[in-house]
Design an enzyme around this catalytic site. Structure first.
Site, PDB file in Angstrom:
ATOM      1  N   SER A  75      48.691  40.002  59.808  1.00  0.00           N
ATOM      2  CA  SER A  75      47.356  39.673  59.345  1.00  0.00           C
ATOM      3  C   SER A  75      46.564  39.873  60.488  1.00  0.00           C
ATOM      4  O   SER A  75      46.771  39.696  61.733  1.00  0.00           O
ATOM      5  CB  SER A  75      47.596  38.147  59.183  1.00  0.00           C
ATOM      6  OG  SER A  75      46.283  37.547  59.520  1.00  0.00           O
ATOM      7  N   ASN A  89      53.568  40.022  56.343  1.00  0.00           N
ATOM      8  CA  ASN A  89      53.198  39.835  54.882  1.00  0.00           C
ATOM      9  C   ASN A  89      54.035  40.934  54.072  1.00  0.00           C
ATOM     10  O   ASN A  89      54.127  42.138  54.409  1.00  0.00           O
ATOM     11  CB  ASN A  89      51.881  40.034  54.685  1.00  0.00           C
ATOM     12  CG  ASN A  89      51.166  38.864  55.248  1.00  0.00           C
ATOM     13  OD1 ASN A  89      51.621  37.656  55.269  1.00  0.00           O
ATOM     14  ND2 ASN A  89      49.827  39.074  55.778  1.00  0.00           N
ATOM     15  N   LYS A 111      51.704  35.754  60.957  1.00  0.00           N
ATOM     16  CA  LYS A 111      52.133  36.329  59.702  1.00  0.00           C
ATOM     17  C   LYS A 111      52.699  37.484  59.478  1.00  0.00           C
ATOM     18  O   LYS A 111      52.612  38.363  60.526  1.00  0.00           O
ATOM     19  CB  LYS A 111      50.714  36.557  58.767  1.00  0.00           C
ATOM     20  CG  LYS A 111      50.183  35.495  58.378  1.00  0.00           C
ATOM     21  CD  LYS A 111      50.923  34.534  57.667  1.00  0.00           C
ATOM     22  CE  LYS A 111      50.966  34.744  56.104  1.00  0.00           C
ATOM     23  NZ  LYS A 111      49.581  34.992  55.485  1.00  0.00           N
ATOM     24  N   LYS A 115      43.886  62.912  31.537  1.00  0.00           N
ATOM     25  CA  LYS A 115      44.592  63.459  32.594  1.00  0.00           C
ATOM     26  C   LYS A 115      44.470  62.501  33.759  1.00  0.00           C
ATOM     27  O   LYS A 115      45.427  62.138  34.519  1.00  0.00           O
ATOM     28  CB  LYS A 115      43.800  64.991  33.081  1.00  0.00           C
ATOM     29  CG  LYS A 115      44.289  65.733  32.251  1.00  0.00           C
ATOM     30  CD  LYS A 115      43.592  67.062  32.482  1.00  0.00           C
ATOM     31  CE  LYS A 115      43.443  67.972  31.181  1.00  0.00           C
ATOM     32  NZ  LYS A 115      42.694  67.264  30.081  1.00  0.00           N
ATOM     33  N   GLU A 141      53.833  43.134  47.018  1.00  0.00           N
ATOM     34  CA  GLU A 141      52.540  42.518  46.152  1.00  0.00           C
ATOM     35  C   GLU A 141      51.845  43.812  45.639  1.00  0.00           C
ATOM     36  O   GLU A 141      51.205  43.751  44.408  1.00  0.00           O
ATOM     37  CB  GLU A 141      51.689  41.809  47.403  1.00  0.00           C
ATOM     38  CG  GLU A 141      52.161  40.487  47.876  1.00  0.00           C
ATOM     39  CD  GLU A 141      51.397  39.926  48.773  1.00  0.00           C
ATOM     40  OE1 GLU A 141      51.102  38.929  48.722  1.00  0.00           O
ATOM     41  OE2 GLU A 141      51.197  40.676  49.957  1.00  0.00           O
ATOM     42  N   TYR A 200      41.414  69.087  18.281  1.00  0.00           N
ATOM     43  CA  TYR A 200      40.822  69.092  19.580  1.00  0.00           C
ATOM     44  C   TYR A 200      39.552  68.345  19.710  1.00  0.00           C
ATOM     45  O   TYR A 200      38.895  68.709  18.919  1.00  0.00           O
ATOM     46  CB  TYR A 200      40.851  70.290  20.515  1.00  0.00           C
ATOM     47  CG  TYR A 200      40.210  69.930  21.963  1.00  0.00           C
ATOM     48  CD1 TYR A 200      41.229  69.471  22.892  1.00  0.00           C
ATOM     49  CD2 TYR A 200      38.974  70.225  22.182  1.00  0.00           C
ATOM     50  CE1 TYR A 200      40.679  69.245  24.168  1.00  0.00           C
ATOM     51  CE2 TYR A 200      38.408  69.675  23.389  1.00  0.00           C
ATOM     52  CZ  TYR A 200      39.380  69.203  24.571  1.00  0.00           C
ATOM     53  OH  TYR A 200      38.888  68.999  25.624  1.00  0.00           O
ATOM     54  N   SER A 246      35.562  68.423  35.003  1.00  0.00           N
ATOM     55  CA  SER A 246      36.946  67.956  35.116  1.00  0.00           C
ATOM     56  C   SER A 246      37.385  68.550  36.287  1.00  0.00           C
ATOM     57  O   SER A 246      38.887  68.076  36.567  1.00  0.00           O
ATOM     58  CB  SER A 246      37.870  67.855  34.135  1.00  0.00           C
ATOM     59  OG  SER A 246      37.771  69.284  33.457  1.00  0.00           O
ATOM     60  N   THR A 264      67.178  30.260  36.111  1.00  0.00           N
ATOM     61  CA  THR A 264      66.352  30.170  34.883  1.00  0.00           C
ATOM     62  C   THR A 264      65.048  29.123  35.052  1.00  0.00           C
ATOM     63  O   THR A 264      65.403  28.108  35.898  1.00  0.00           O
ATOM     64  CB  THR A 264      67.046  29.664  33.840  1.00  0.00           C
ATOM     65  OG1 THR A 264      67.721  28.387  33.704  1.00  0.00           O
ATOM     66  CG2 THR A 264      68.326  30.657  33.658  1.00  0.00           C
ATOM     67  N   HIS A 265      63.859  29.490  34.713  1.00  0.00           N
ATOM     68  CA  HIS A 265      62.819  28.802  34.729  1.00  0.00           C
ATOM     69  C   HIS A 265      62.440  28.456  36.457  1.00  0.00           C
ATOM     70  O   HIS A 265      61.859  27.560  36.525  1.00  0.00           O
ATOM     71  CB  HIS A 265      63.047  27.408  34.231  1.00  0.00           C
ATOM     72  CG  HIS A 265      63.405  27.587  32.830  1.00  0.00           C
ATOM     73  ND1 HIS A 265      62.482  27.645  31.722  1.00  0.00           N
ATOM     74  CD2 HIS A 265      64.488  27.496  32.136  1.00  0.00           C
ATOM     75  CE1 HIS A 265      63.221  27.571  30.588  1.00  0.00           C
ATOM     76  NE2 HIS A 265      64.408  27.532  30.763  1.00  0.00           N
ATOM     77  N   ASN A 275      41.845  74.873  24.460  1.00  0.00           N
ATOM     78  CA  ASN A 275      42.688  73.745  23.824  1.00  0.00           C
ATOM     79  C   ASN A 275      44.052  73.894  23.822  1.00  0.00           C
ATOM     80  O   ASN A 275      44.819  72.828  24.290  1.00  0.00           O
ATOM     81  CB  ASN A 275      42.124  73.545  22.105  1.00  0.00           C
ATOM     82  CG  ASN A 275      40.503  73.472  22.121  1.00  0.00           C
ATOM     83  OD1 ASN A 275      40.045  73.150  23.194  1.00  0.00           O
ATOM     84  ND2 ASN A 275      40.089  73.421  20.900  1.00  0.00           N
TER      85      ASN A 275
HETATM   86  N1  ARG Z   1      38.613  70.335  30.715  1.00  0.00           N
HETATM   87  C1  ARG Z   1      39.227  70.495  29.148  1.00  0.00           C
HETATM   88  C2  ARG Z   1      40.095  69.479  28.629  1.00  0.00           C
HETATM   89  O1  ARG Z   1      40.882  68.964  29.666  1.00  0.00           O
HETATM   90  C3  ARG Z   1      39.246  71.715  28.687  1.00  0.00           C
HETATM   91  C4  ARG Z   1      39.072  71.976  27.176  1.00  0.00           C
HETATM   92  C5  ARG Z   1      37.757  72.166  26.735  1.00  0.00           C
HETATM   93  N2  ARG Z   1      37.571  72.586  25.426  1.00  0.00           N
HETATM   94  C6  ARG Z   1      36.698  72.650  24.385  1.00  0.00           C
HETATM   95  N3  ARG Z   1      36.749  73.002  23.472  1.00  0.00           N
HETATM   96  N4  ARG Z   1      35.622  72.048  24.903  1.00  0.00           N
HETATM   97  O2  ARG Z   1      40.077  68.968  27.703  1.00  0.00           O
END
Ligand code: ARG
Length: 467
Positions: free
Chosen positions: A276, A284, A282, A324, A289, A316, A22, A154-155, A109
């Site tokens: 455009s 835009n 154009k 994220k 949008e 967890y 991650s 309205t509408h 965690n």
């Molecule tokens: N990158 C993980 C997360 O965002 C870290 C936590 C991993 N914890 C675990 N017990 N494997 O959740």
């Protein structure tokens, strides 16, 4: 080397690493991770788990990591699964054996939950400031609109004339509810999970209360299982951002319509419009949008997370790592949209003539004629039917409404005066209404509200930055 090499033999399969890594997005949490780690180290010092020298060594190593990250000289290695692993690995390289004590009494965690709360608190106030920036623009445009009126719809059918300032402030008030919601979310998330460990706390003398204070949180967790599994704050933030996005999308939709040749109510500044590739004529409204379009994505980020959370057992679960990307994405997109829309609204030109011409169509004053009859003592239902009949007559027989009004025994010359350009809007006098007197009072209240929100956001922001 992985964090769990003692328990599991060999290395982690490449496929697993590729799937679970991650780092590419949780690098966003680097600053918060360092802030959280410093507080953790000081807490370990207070508990006597680290001596003064060890605390100093670890804090210095964390400072060096911060410098390397800032200078882009921090070297990530393939085993850096996430930003937390990478920082700890580097601290250990810098501080040697003492580095290996950084993670004492802590799990990723509670660490991840802490980092994400720190990030979210800051992000929520950042967005609230952006919203206030847009409200400032709406207010300035409302203040300078000075008597300009347009049809209220309205509408999407012309209904009654309203002041342009009234229309702009309507969006301003919706945004003030967004500010409210963001601040409320920040208050509820202002709880430190650090010290919950993997799920159950620790046998070591940690100091969750002291650490919470150190981090600028107003409280520590009450229950360690809840602390590491709670992502309500992410869901709430995503909801706040989705609804804010919906408000922006509605402004965007109006700008799209208003800037058409058919409406002609607004002309976008060249710098805030796009051309455009094929059609030379154009101009835009792409910002409007895209704001409208990206709202789909904001709603998707919210629903995606809610589905991820649904059915997760305590505490967890790795599923939580999926919190994220939607959060970072919604924060980034809403920030960009707010700033771009503020620019569009600051620079566009309203075409008062077109707006007023549309609002001066006699039928837009129909309810004023009916209310005029009510003032003369006629029951409203009857008045509605009299005026409705005249409007129909006027359309069917192609006779101007004014002529019919003038000729009507219950109406006459005094009533015709209501059809004069710009008269109807001045008659909306009730509190919160669309006429000049009511709007002037509303504007004063909006100014006060905006000032109050500015100080609420600044005061809370400075509270958050003490972390
Ligand atoms: N990158 C993980 C997360 O965002 C870290 C936590 C991993 N914890 C675990 N017990 N494997 O959740």
């Amino acid at each position: 080397m992985t964090l769990w090499h003692g328990r599991l033999g060999g290395g982690t399969a490449d496929e697993v690493m590729a799937f679970s890594v991650s780092l590419h997005y949780d690098r966003h949490l680097a600053t918060d991770d360092l802030v959280g780690s410093r507080a953790h180290v000081r807490g370990l010092g207070r508990g006597g788990i680290l001596d003064e020298e060890e605390v100093a060594t670890l804090l210095a190593a964390l400072d060096q990591v911060e410098r390397e990250l800032a200078a882009d000289t921090f070297k990530f290695v393939p085993d850096d699964e996430d930003i937390h692993t990478a920082v700890e690995r580097r601290v250990t390289e810098i501080a040697g054996d003492v580095g290996a004590k950084l993670h004492t009494g802590r799990s990723r965690n509670d660490q991840v939950a802490t980092d994400l709360r720190l990030y979210t608190k800051r992000a929520v106030f950042g967005i609230a400031s952006d919203v206030i920036g847009l409200q400032d623009v709406l207010l300035a445009r409302a203040q300078e609109a000075d008597g300009v009126y347009l049809p209220g719809y309205t509408h999407l059918q012309r209904a009654q004339p309203v002041l342009l300032s009234h229309h702009l402030l309507a969006h301003g008030w919706a945004l003030s509810r967004d500010v409210d919601r963001l601040i409320a979310t920040a208050c509820r998330l202002d709880v430190s999970p650090l010290g919950a460990g993997a799920l159950a706390g620790s046998s070591l003398p940690l100091d969750p209360d002291g650490v919470a204070e150190d981090l600028g949180f107003s409280a520590r967790f009450e229950n360690s299982l809840d602390a590491v599994s709670d992502r309500d704050f992410v869901a709430e933030t995503l909801f706040d951002l989705a609804l804010l996005g919906i408000h922006l999308s509605r402004i965007g939709e109006e700008l799209v319509v208003w800037s058409t040749e058919e409406f002609g109510f607004a002309v976008l500044d060249d710098a805030f419009a796009t051309g455009s590739s094929m059609l030379p004529q154009k101009k835009n409204p792409d910002v409007a949008e895209l704001t409208r379009g990206k709202t789909g994505r904001l709603i998707g980020n919210l629903t995606g997370l809610l589905v991820t959370l649904k059915g997760l057992p305590l505490s967890y679960n790795r599923d939580l790592q999926e919190d994220k990307e939607p959060l970072f994405d919604s924060v980034d997109q809403v920030h960009l949209a707010l700033v771009a829309m503020a620019g569009v609204l600051r620079t566009l030109t309203f075409n008062a003539q077109r707006m007023q011409a549309a609002a001066d169509g006699p039928a837009v004053a129909a309810v004023d004629l009916a209310e005029w009859l009510v003032e003369q003592g006629m029951p409203f239902r009857q008045a509605h039917s009299v005026i409705g009949g005249l409007v129909r007559d006027s359309l069917e027989r192609h006779v101007p409404l004014g002529e019919l009004v003038e000729a009507h025994p219950a109406l006459g010359a005094d009533a015709v005066a209501l059809l004069e350009p710009g008269v109807a809007v001045t008659r909306r006098t009730t509190p919160g209404g669309a006429g000049p007197v009511a709007v002037a009072a509303q504007m004063e209240r909006f100014v006060l509200r905006l000032q109050a929100d500015k100080s609420r956001v600044t005061v809370s922001e400075s509270g958050a930055s003490s972390a």
